[in-house]
Scaffold this active site. Structure first.
Site, PDB file in Angstrom:
ATOM      1  N   CYS A   8       3.001  56.365  27.099  1.00 41.76           N
ATOM      2  CA  CYS A   8       4.281  55.635  28.112  1.00 41.76           C
ATOM      3  C   CYS A   8       5.629  55.734  26.879  1.00 41.76           C
ATOM      4  O   CYS A   8       5.358  56.169  25.632  1.00 41.76           O
ATOM      5  CB  CYS A   8       3.819  54.265  28.411  1.00 41.76           C
ATOM      6  SG  CYS A   8       3.774  53.222  27.454  1.00 41.76           S
ATOM      7  N   THR A   9       6.365  55.056  27.171  1.00 38.52           N
ATOM      8  CA  THR A   9       7.620  55.199  26.515  1.00 38.52           C
ATOM      9  C   THR A   9       7.571  54.345  25.231  1.00 38.52           C
ATOM     10  O   THR A   9       7.582  55.295  24.125  1.00 38.52           O
ATOM     11  CB  THR A   9       8.973  54.431  27.280  1.00 38.52           C
ATOM     12  OG1 THR A   9       8.882  54.719  28.471  1.00 38.52           O
ATOM     13  CG2 THR A   9      10.030  54.348  26.445  1.00 38.52           C
ATOM     14  N   GLY A  10       7.162  53.183  25.136  1.00 37.08           N
ATOM     15  CA  GLY A  10       7.163  52.365  23.851  1.00 37.08           C
ATOM     16  C   GLY A  10       5.851  52.086  23.283  1.00 37.08           C
ATOM     17  O   GLY A  10       5.688  51.331  22.192  1.00 37.08           O
ATOM     18  N   ASN A  11       4.867  52.459  24.096  1.00 37.08           N
ATOM     19  CA  ASN A  11       3.335  52.126  23.550  1.00 37.08           C
ATOM     20  C   ASN A  11       3.133  50.508  23.435  1.00 37.08           C
ATOM     21  O   ASN A  11       2.526  50.190  22.518  1.00 37.08           O
ATOM     22  CB  ASN A  11       2.974  52.874  22.463  1.00 37.08           C
ATOM     23  CG  ASN A  11       1.393  52.849  22.347  1.00 37.08           C
ATOM     24  OD1 ASN A  11       0.938  52.787  21.126  1.00 37.08           O
ATOM     25  ND2 ASN A  11       0.620  52.916  23.112  1.00 37.08           N
ATOM     26  N   SER A  12       3.976  49.836  24.245  1.00 31.56           N
ATOM     27  CA  SER A  12       3.988  48.475  24.095  1.00 31.56           C
ATOM     28  C   SER A  12       3.013  47.746  25.161  1.00 31.56           C
ATOM     29  O   SER A  12       2.445  46.565  24.858  1.00 31.56           O
ATOM     30  CB  SER A  12       5.087  47.841  23.692  1.00 31.56           C
ATOM     31  OG  SER A  12       5.926  47.852  25.015  1.00 31.56           O
ATOM     32  N   CYS A  13       2.718  48.235  26.322  1.00 29.01           N
ATOM     33  CA  CYS A  13       2.467  47.394  27.570  1.00 29.01           C
ATOM     34  C   CYS A  13       1.577  48.389  28.173  1.00 29.01           C
ATOM     35  O   CYS A  13       0.127  48.251  28.112  1.00 29.01           O
ATOM     36  CB  CYS A  13       3.533  46.833  28.548  1.00 29.01           C
ATOM     37  SG  CYS A  13       4.696  45.772  27.769  1.00 29.01           S
ATOM     38  N   ARG A  14       1.769  49.296  28.983  1.00 29.09           N
ATOM     39  CA  ARG A  14       1.060  49.980  30.194  1.00 29.09           C
ATOM     40  C   ARG A  14      -0.073  50.630  29.141  1.00 29.09           C
ATOM     41  O   ARG A  14      -1.190  50.721  29.812  1.00 29.09           O
ATOM     42  CB  ARG A  14       2.158  50.787  30.921  1.00 29.09           C
ATOM     43  CG  ARG A  14       3.020  50.072  31.779  1.00 29.09           C
ATOM     44  CD  ARG A  14       4.046  50.895  32.501  1.00 29.09           C
ATOM     45  NE  ARG A  14       4.880  51.234  31.164  1.00 29.09           N
ATOM     46  CZ  ARG A  14       6.170  51.739  31.411  1.00 29.09           C
ATOM     47  NH1 ARG A  14       6.521  52.199  32.736  1.00 29.09           N
ATOM     48  NH2 ARG A  14       6.919  52.103  30.536  1.00 29.09           N
ATOM     49  N   SER A  15       0.360  51.471  28.549  1.00 25.32           N
ATOM     50  CA  SER A  15      -0.519  52.290  27.929  1.00 25.32           C
ATOM     51  C   SER A  15      -1.623  51.669  26.901  1.00 25.32           C
ATOM     52  O   SER A  15      -2.692  52.071  26.755  1.00 25.32           O
ATOM     53  CB  SER A  15       0.222  53.242  26.964  1.00 25.32           C
ATOM     54  OG  SER A  15       0.934  52.895  25.918  1.00 25.32           O
ATOM     55  N   SER A  35      -3.825  55.704  22.625  1.00 24.89           N
ATOM     56  CA  SER A  35      -2.560  55.446  23.429  1.00 24.89           C
ATOM     57  C   SER A  35      -1.481  55.718  22.293  1.00 24.89           C
ATOM     58  O   SER A  35      -1.602  55.562  21.289  1.00 24.89           O
ATOM     59  CB  SER A  35      -2.493  54.181  24.180  1.00 24.89           C
ATOM     60  OG  SER A  35      -2.342  53.204  23.202  1.00 24.89           O
ATOM     61  N   THR A  62      -2.360  49.029  18.112  1.00 28.19           N
ATOM     62  CA  THR A  62      -1.168  48.879  17.355  1.00 28.19           C
ATOM     63  C   THR A  62      -0.333  50.076  18.230  1.00 28.19           C
ATOM     64  O   THR A  62      -0.764  50.990  19.044  1.00 28.19           O
ATOM     65  CB  THR A  62      -1.485  49.533  15.969  1.00 28.19           C
ATOM     66  OG1 THR A  62      -2.056  50.994  15.938  1.00 28.19           O
ATOM     67  CG2 THR A  62      -1.930  48.690  15.117  1.00 28.19           C
ATOM     68  N   ASP A  64       1.813  53.011  18.406  1.00 25.82           N
ATOM     69  CA  ASP A  64       1.830  54.437  17.895  1.00 25.82           C
ATOM     70  C   ASP A  64       2.794  55.295  18.417  1.00 25.82           C
ATOM     71  O   ASP A  64       2.855  55.584  19.858  1.00 25.82           O
ATOM     72  CB  ASP A  64       0.436  54.817  17.698  1.00 25.82           C
ATOM     73  CG  ASP A  64      -0.570  53.750  16.829  1.00 25.82           C
ATOM     74  OD1 ASP A  64       0.061  53.203  15.800  1.00 25.82           O
ATOM     75  OD2 ASP A  64      -1.625  53.745  17.347  1.00 25.82           O
ATOM     76  N   CYS A  81       4.576  56.427  32.924  1.00 26.29           N
ATOM     77  CA  CYS A  81       5.996  56.177  33.280  1.00 26.29           C
ATOM     78  C   CYS A  81       6.755  57.444  33.238  1.00 26.29           C
ATOM     79  O   CYS A  81       6.375  58.673  32.500  1.00 26.29           O
ATOM     80  CB  CYS A  81       6.591  55.219  32.568  1.00 26.29           C
ATOM     81  SG  CYS A  81       6.984  55.454  30.679  1.00 26.29           S
ATOM     82  N   CYS A  88       7.811  63.465  26.726  1.00 22.81           N
ATOM     83  CA  CYS A  88       6.710  63.967  25.936  1.00 22.81           C
ATOM     84  C   CYS A  88       6.590  65.489  25.737  1.00 22.81           C
ATOM     85  O   CYS A  88       7.257  66.200  26.637  1.00 22.81           O
ATOM     86  CB  CYS A  88       5.381  63.463  26.468  1.00 22.81           C
ATOM     87  SG  CYS A  88       4.370  64.341  27.746  1.00 22.81           S
ATOM     88  N   ASP A 104       7.558  49.136  34.441  1.00 22.06           N
ATOM     89  CA  ASP A 104       7.252  48.449  33.191  1.00 22.06           C
ATOM     90  C   ASP A 104       7.518  47.041  33.313  1.00 22.06           C
ATOM     91  O   ASP A 104       8.499  46.433  33.598  1.00 22.06           O
ATOM     92  CB  ASP A 104       8.554  49.116  32.137  1.00 22.06           C
ATOM     93  CG  ASP A 104       8.215  48.581  30.891  1.00 22.06           C
ATOM     94  OD1 ASP A 104       7.301  47.802  30.678  1.00 22.06           O
ATOM     95  OD2 ASP A 104       9.236  48.998  29.872  1.00 22.06           O
TER      96      ASP A 104
END
Length: 134
Positions: A8-15, A35, A62, A64, A81, A88, A104
């Protein structure tokens, strides 16, 4: 062993949530799961919180950037997303690609409970979709 990559975009939530569920639901002997994002935004504490509500601990994961070696050798790439799907790298021939268009939850506004509700909705959608992989 099959390699799955959630992007996903920022690898902070969904992924991160998808990775957490995949680690929990898929046989470890059969799958390697990672992820990443096209950017790194850090692990979102609300994602950690709502996953813990479902007894999944992602607190040590983390945020990444995409690892191109893993990307090129993955068996299944799942974008979560449109941003990740559009930005990508080109997915190599022979790698299965699935796209899950998920809002998101980090963009949600309102009270803390309303925001957490959006995180929970996204979490539940992801859990259902990971079950489909099984």
């Amino acid at each position: 062993m099959k390699k799955i990559y959630f992007l996903c975009t920022g690898n902070s939530c969904r992924s991160q949530m998808a990775e957490g569920y995949a680690h929990s639901l898929l046989p470890k002997a059969d799958f390697e799961i990672r992820s990443a994002g096209i950017e790194t935004h850090g692990l979102n504490p609300r994602a950690v919180k709502v996953m813990a509500e479902d007894d999944i601990d992602i607190s040590n994961q983390t945020s990444d950037l995409i690892d191109m070696e893993y990307f090129k050798n993955a068996d299944l790439i799942i974008t979560l997303c449109g941003d990740a799907k559009d930005k990508c790298p080109t997915i190599p021939i022979g790698i299965t690609h699935i796209h899950w268009e998920l809002q998101d939850p980090a963009q949600a506004t309102g009270s803390e409970e309303e925001i957490l509700s959006e995180f929970r909705n996204t979490r539940d959608l992801i859990k259902d979709k990971v079950h489909e992989i099984v």
